[in-house]
Enzyme design. Structure first.
Site, PDB file in Angstrom:
ATOM      1  N   SER A 223       0.839  -1.193   0.000  1.00 47.40           N
ATOM      2  CA  SER A 223       0.000   0.000   0.000  1.00 47.40           C
ATOM      3  C   SER A 223       0.875   1.244   0.000  1.00 47.40           C
ATOM      4  O   SER A 223       2.007   1.230   0.496  1.00 47.40           O
ATOM      5  CB  SER A 223      -0.897   0.026   1.235  1.00 47.40           C
ATOM      6  OG  SER A 223      -0.139   0.327   2.406  1.00 47.40           O
ATOM      7  N   ASP A 224       0.335   2.330  -0.545  1.00 50.12           N
ATOM      8  CA  ASP A 224       0.970   3.606  -0.281  1.00 50.12           C
ATOM      9  C   ASP A 224       0.810   3.885   1.209  1.00 50.12           C
ATOM     10  O   ASP A 224      -0.089   3.362   1.868  1.00 50.12           O
ATOM     11  CB  ASP A 224       0.341   4.723  -1.115  1.00 50.12           C
ATOM     12  CG  ASP A 224       1.312   5.873  -1.358  1.00 50.12           C
ATOM     13  OD1 ASP A 224       2.268   6.025  -0.563  1.00 50.12           O
ATOM     14  OD2 ASP A 224       1.119   6.633  -2.330  1.00 50.12           O
ATOM     15  N   TRP A 225       1.685   4.704   1.748  1.00 50.19           N
ATOM     16  CA  TRP A 225       1.758   4.879   3.198  1.00 50.19           C
ATOM     17  C   TRP A 225       0.471   5.520   3.743  1.00 50.19           C
ATOM     18  O   TRP A 225       0.130   6.647   3.410  1.00 50.19           O
ATOM     19  CB  TRP A 225       2.978   5.718   3.547  1.00 50.19           C
ATOM     20  CG  TRP A 225       4.222   4.934   3.799  1.00 50.19           C
ATOM     21  CD1 TRP A 225       5.013   5.026   4.894  1.00 50.19           C
ATOM     22  CD2 TRP A 225       4.821   3.914   2.980  1.00 50.19           C
ATOM     23  NE1 TRP A 225       6.071   4.139   4.811  1.00 50.19           N
ATOM     24  CE2 TRP A 225       5.979   3.442   3.649  1.00 50.19           C
ATOM     25  CE3 TRP A 225       4.488   3.350   1.747  1.00 50.19           C
ATOM     26  CZ2 TRP A 225       6.796   2.436   3.129  1.00 50.19           C
ATOM     27  CZ3 TRP A 225       5.300   2.354   1.223  1.00 50.19           C
ATOM     28  CH2 TRP A 225       6.430   1.904   1.907  1.00 50.19           C
ATOM     29  N   ALA A 227      -2.547   4.475   3.113  1.00 48.16           N
ATOM     30  CA  ALA A 227      -3.660   4.404   2.160  1.00 48.16           C
ATOM     31  C   ALA A 227      -4.737   3.414   2.580  1.00 48.16           C
ATOM     32  O   ALA A 227      -5.865   3.497   2.088  1.00 48.16           O
ATOM     33  CB  ALA A 227      -3.133   4.035   0.771  1.00 48.16           C
TER      34      ALA A 227
END
Length: 382
Positions: A223-225, A227
């Site tokens: 995941s993006d941080w 997200a």
């Protein structure tokens, strides 16, 4: 590389809680370790114009490379591959296993604040250059990360926007660079913050189809941080690793969901298998070495200089260039950036270079005996 059979035997050694624990980061930049498997923590770091490491500290300097937009202007995949090798060497120097680059989103608006991280408005060019960078980074035994999957191409409401796009445009424009990265063998893909078709990318079916099923991506989807915002979001789907940690929305909630039959344990096992495969590739498993032995460090500064020079386009030359020191008395460098150049964008891709050579300093060094002056240039209206 770790075989599927070997991975399955390792997964069998763990109970449910320990498997789930591996699916959320141990801290902001590291994955969890597991002694029973001989698995050490893997370190991730922002890119793509340099490798920051795990701290944003001006005392911990990094090599600053020309922006990815400049890489696309090269039209030279071999030279882009050399940049990838430089990134890999920087990553090894800083103890980094996974570089969070390349950024494969597109220049869809001139207002995009992270466009300096991206290659082009053209998906074909972005795909070719991104694939070359992936091969260069991973040739040095460090994982590259294709991000941000997918359609995270504008600044307005970047974290929450719901992108509505037809199937053909999605395939031919937005997904195309990521498909090229998968064909190049990328080891990590980062899911984006935004939604596509009403579904957050962390839980979006696109992570399964086409990414994993049709394209055959066998690496880790991270995941993006921050997200993953909801409990169990993406847990039964294509997302494999939630960052950052140690606290996150899976944890105990995912353990309970598996025990209650709401999420199959096989989904957890698949995610752990992918993490172990990545660990094998970067040498984070006991008795395993990186899938590619690290080559000798390249001459990083020479590569950066070649890229900077080759990415520039000379539109017209009336005979002034190249400068001939013996025929010059005074050279003026016009504009505020002559003394204080803007050498990079800001935000998560920013690094602290050891030093910056301004155009004024560079010309004075290149033209000994010539008077080189800085001129402010026309006033800028605020």
């Amino acid at each position: 590389m770790l075989t599927d059979h070997e991975a399955a035997r390792l997964v069998e050694k763990l109970g449910l809680e320990r498997k789930v624990r591996l699916l959320t980061g141990a801290d902001t930049w590291r994955t969890g370790a597991e002694t029973a498997l001989g698995l050490r923590a893997m370190t991730l770091s922002d890119g793509p114009a340099g490798v920051r490491g795990t701290a944003w500290d001006e005392r911990l300097t990094s090599l600053l490379l020309p922006s990815p937009t400049a890489l696309a202007a090269l039209w030279d995949e071999a030279l882009v591959g050399e940049v990838g090798a430089v990134l890999a060497a920087e990553a090894r120097r800083k103890g980094v296993d996974v570089v969070l680059a390349p950024t494969l989103n597109l220049h869809r608006s001139p207002l995009g604040g992270r466009h300096f991280e991206c290659f082009s408005e053209d998906p074909w060019l972005a795909g070719r250059v991104g694939a070359a960078l992936v091969r260069g980074v991973q040739g040095g035994g460090v994982a590259a990360t294709a991000k941000h999957f997918v359609a995270n191409d504008a600044e307005t409401e970047r974290l929450t926007v719901d992108v509505r796009v037809g199937e053909r445009a999605l395939r031919e424009v937005y997904l195309a660079p990521f498909e090229a990265a998968v064909e190049a063998g990328v080891w990590v893909v980062m899911s984006a913050y935004n939604r596509v078709g009403g579904v957050a990318m962390a839980a979006n079916g696109l992570l399964r189809e086409p990414l994993k099923a049709e394209w055959g991506f066998d690496g880790v989807v991270v995941s993006d941080w921050g997200a993953v915002r909801e409990p169990l979001e993406g847990a039964a789907g294509g997302l494999d690793l939630v960052m950052p940690g140690p606290d996150g929305p899976w944890g105990e909630a995912l353990v309970a969901a598996v025990r209650e039959g709401r999420v199959p344990e096989s989904a957890v096992d698949e995610k752990v298998t992918r993490l172990l495969r990545l660990a094998s590739r970067v040498g984070a498993l006991e008795d395993s070495a990186p899938s590619a032995p690290p080559p000798p460090p390249p001459d990083a500064r020479a590569v950066a200089r070649r890229v900077a020079a080759s990415s520039a386009v000379l539109l017209r030359n009336d005979g002034t260039l190249p400068l001939r020191p013996g025929q010059l008395r005074t050279v003026a460098v016009v504009g505020p950036h002559a003394v204080r150049p803007r050498v990079q964008g800001g935000g998560s891709a920013e690094v602290f270079p050891e030093r910056v050579v301004s155009p004024l300093e560079g010309l004075r060094a290149a033209l000994p005996g010539v008077r080189v002056v800085a001129v402010p240039g026309p006033a800028v209206l605020e």
